[in-house]
Design a protein around this motif. Sequence first.
Motif, PDB file in Angstrom:
ATOM      1  N   ASP A   1      -6.491  72.124 -27.683  1.00 34.98           N
ATOM      2  CA  ASP A   1      -7.501  73.135 -27.356  1.00 34.98           C
ATOM      3  C   ASP A   1      -6.824  74.494 -27.279  1.00 34.98           C
ATOM      4  O   ASP A   1      -6.463  74.993 -26.213  1.00 34.98           O
ATOM      5  N   ALA A   2      -6.653  75.121 -28.457  1.00 33.64           N
ATOM      6  CA  ALA A   2      -6.014  76.425 -28.556  1.00 33.64           C
ATOM      7  C   ALA A   2      -6.602  77.142 -29.758  1.00 33.64           C
ATOM      8  O   ALA A   2      -7.146  76.513 -30.670  1.00 33.64           O
ATOM      9  N   PRO A   3      -6.524  78.466 -29.783  1.00 31.44           N
ATOM     10  CA  PRO A   3      -7.016  79.207 -30.947  1.00 31.44           C
ATOM     11  C   PRO A   3      -6.374  78.731 -32.243  1.00 31.44           C
ATOM     12  O   PRO A   3      -5.160  78.509 -32.305  1.00 31.44           O
ATOM     13  N   VAL A   4      -7.204  78.575 -33.270  1.00 28.74           N
ATOM     14  CA  VAL A   4      -6.718  78.255 -34.618  1.00 28.74           C
ATOM     15  C   VAL A   4      -6.798  79.537 -35.440  1.00 28.74           C
ATOM     16  O   VAL A   4      -7.854  80.165 -35.522  1.00 28.74           O
ATOM     17  N   ASN A   5      -5.679  79.914 -36.029  1.00 20.54           N
ATOM     18  CA  ASN A   5      -5.568  81.222 -36.656  1.00 20.54           C
ATOM     19  C   ASN A   5      -5.578  81.209 -38.171  1.00 20.54           C
ATOM     20  O   ASN A   5      -5.808  82.249 -38.787  1.00 20.54           O
ATOM     21  N   SER A   6      -5.317  80.055 -38.783  1.00 18.69           N
ATOM     22  CA  SER A   6      -5.201  80.023 -40.240  1.00 18.69           C
ATOM     23  C   SER A   6      -5.472  78.617 -40.735  1.00 18.69           C
ATOM     24  O   SER A   6      -5.226  77.637 -40.019  1.00 18.69           O
ATOM     25  N   VAL A   7      -5.974  78.511 -41.980  1.00 19.74           N
ATOM     26  CA  VAL A   7      -6.263  77.209 -42.578  1.00 19.74           C
ATOM     27  C   VAL A   7      -5.947  77.274 -44.061  1.00 19.74           C
ATOM     28  O   VAL A   7      -6.222  78.273 -44.729  1.00 19.74           O
ATOM     29  N   VAL A   8      -5.339  76.191 -44.572  1.00 19.73           N
ATOM     30  CA  VAL A   8      -4.991  76.100 -45.988  1.00 19.73           C
ATOM     31  C   VAL A   8      -5.290  74.689 -46.481  1.00 19.73           C
ATOM     32  O   VAL A   8      -4.714  73.718 -45.968  1.00 19.73           O
TER      33      VAL A   8
END
Length: 795
Positions: A696-703
């Motif tokens: 449970d933490a901010p997700v900043n990027s996805v690939v």
Amino acid sequence: MSPSLVRGRRVLPVAAVLALLTAAALTTSVPSASGERALATSTPTGPMELPAEWMTAQRLSDGSTNLSAAKYARARGEANQLAAHTRNVYRHLAEQEWNFFGPSNIGGRVVDIAVDPQVPDQVFIAAASGGVWRSGDAGATFEPAWPDTWQQSMGAVAMTTDGVLFAGTGEAQPGGGSITFGGDGIYRSRDRGKTWQHVGLADSHAIARFAIDPSDQDRIFAAAAGNLFVPGGERGVYLSDDGGDSWRQVLAPPNPTTGATEVLIDPSNPARVYAAMWDHLREPHQRTYGGPGSSLWRSDDGGQSWQRLTNDLPTDADQGRWGIALAPSDPDRLYAYVGTALGPFRAFYRSDDGGDSWTQTPVNANQASQSTFSWWFGKLWVDPANAEHVFLAGVNLRRSTDGGQSFGNVGGVHADQHVMRWDPKVPGRAYLGNDGGFYRSESNGVSNWVKSTYEPYTQFYTVDVAQTDPALKVGGAQDNGCNRGYNGPGGPWNAIGCGDGLQVIIHPENPNIVFGCSQYGSCYRSETAGGSPRQSIGAGQTTSDRRNWLTPLQFDPSDPDVMYYAGNIVNRSTDNGRTWTAISPDLTGGGPNDPSGYPWGTITTIAAAPTDGDKLYVGTDDGKLWWTDNLGQSWNEVDPGQLPGTWVTRVAVHPKDANIAYATFSAFRSGSDRPHVMVTRDGGRTWTDIGRGLPDAPVNSVVPTSDGLLLVGTDVGVFVSAWNGGGWAALGADLPEAAVMYLRYHEPTRQLTAATFGRGIYDLTVPRCPAASTKLPLRDPGVGVVGALASCRAG
């Protein structure tokens, strides 16, 4: 569908869209060398109010009122559990190695310095979000002295005469465009940073300074600044009489929003102790960085009792952060200065009787070099051998030779000063830490400052790699501009402009064409790999009312001459960024209620489909997702009821199917079912949560990779899943515990590059997972995931 703007079931005709575009006003964004400067230029909206910060704002977009260390501790605990599970079940994923790529010569914010009193040329530093570092060559190079697997936010370091090292976690100066993370108290090392023990003040959130009694090394004072967001907790001045084994509060703050930011001891009379208190609170939409609790204090009995210093000093509520220092050669000589509650410099004072009385000197705001954010500094230092020789922290390093009556500039160093120390073993040697890293002077700090040559603790917002050669990298760094790393792993990086460095990208076919952006979308185009000449891109060339701190600038993967740039309106270029045309209306909720506050209502991410140049996805800071199938002739808003409503950090499109896209979100779930990663399989119409199982933490990027893997970067690490997201694993086991802000995947070599906020740039080779490519993402979440990830092998 006829050309229209679709929002749910409401339809706006093209004529209305064009009218919106025609009416769009252009704004000018003034770049600056620091996030703090840029944000502080807004006109206050009320007593002691200032606009919100970019990194903080996205993490509070769930409606939370604080970023507590406890939230991050829980998230890191969940990340550690997932890493342990990965080691047991997906060994080849866990065994992948993260390799430091660089930079080592750019540096980052240094907030404190401890000079080893016994070992020649040895110093320790606290990097803002990069841990503790040791140098054995007077600061020319540094090596880690803090575990990579622990939280990296630091506020203070100090060493006793017998070599016991103390570290205070949590940064005490709150950020502007960036963020300052909280900590969990004080740590002690008896072997100069090889091993550490937690020794107390877990609820202090930020330790601003230590002071060690020169007559009794077991007596140690700590200035606890407190939680920036939540009143109360462990604040004020604390004392240990047993070398750090236990701590007791000796100076309580006058109210719950005040904490201690400085503590110092009279070396000729250790019973006399001084402290500075700062009244400050960060709320979701404003910051109150001053108030009645801001004050100076003195104890004449070793900290047992204290009196507030008020003679000839201000006592009203318009006091921001105080700085105080004494002259070691004449301890009755004190210097102090204070900012206003809103941030600008207020006044400079001098005392010649140990603080009994004070005289205001003629120093003005221009001499003080505090700009409009004196809360970023709050530090003074006096030459140990000369009470008239005073240094003042500011945007520039300022120096007085007349006892604080006037100040001039000391050149040759990076902006934004935080700490200065003298080496008692080497006459004339001084050390300096600022937003650009570590410096040494052999001329008593007057001149000839030499920057460290190896300091790998840069705070990166973004990274890009050249499609033609993944060893060519660029990135944007907090207060350290846009940077180019074209010299391979470990090679030197070059500064290529910008104030804060935000989005920096390389042309897919020509690495000599580089685009770099400062805050709020002030970008350039260069055909000399970031060098001059540079063509401006921004307010004068593109259409938008508001631009995000990190304004998205992206290539169309199906055509390298096509690019996208967005403030609150999407702009498109078909000539590689030379000219731009608006292709959307305002895709946000309409902007901030307070026009002088943080510019809410901006686009944060754009993604063009690799297989369909007409298909675009857009995300915003106010939690909206949009898509278009016809290159902006009509725009479709995703039903808000499907979405978490939090800041959209990134959208990425499936490399083989334009109708499949992934979106990531900031903030915390905090006990709710709010998603962090979502997928659409029908071109944007419906979205499904596939982030269950992530910390449970901010997700900043996805690939997404072309062979069936999904990679995400979060505030607590990098994780991998099969496309359908039904299960997650940690990727690699040795990435330092700094927030991962941006991921870039190079498909031909399987190289994944991560930009961390505090530990620089890292690379990893993504393993091949044969079963992942056979598990189509159209399946229900969870189907085949265990088999897919279990098939992963190196190479």
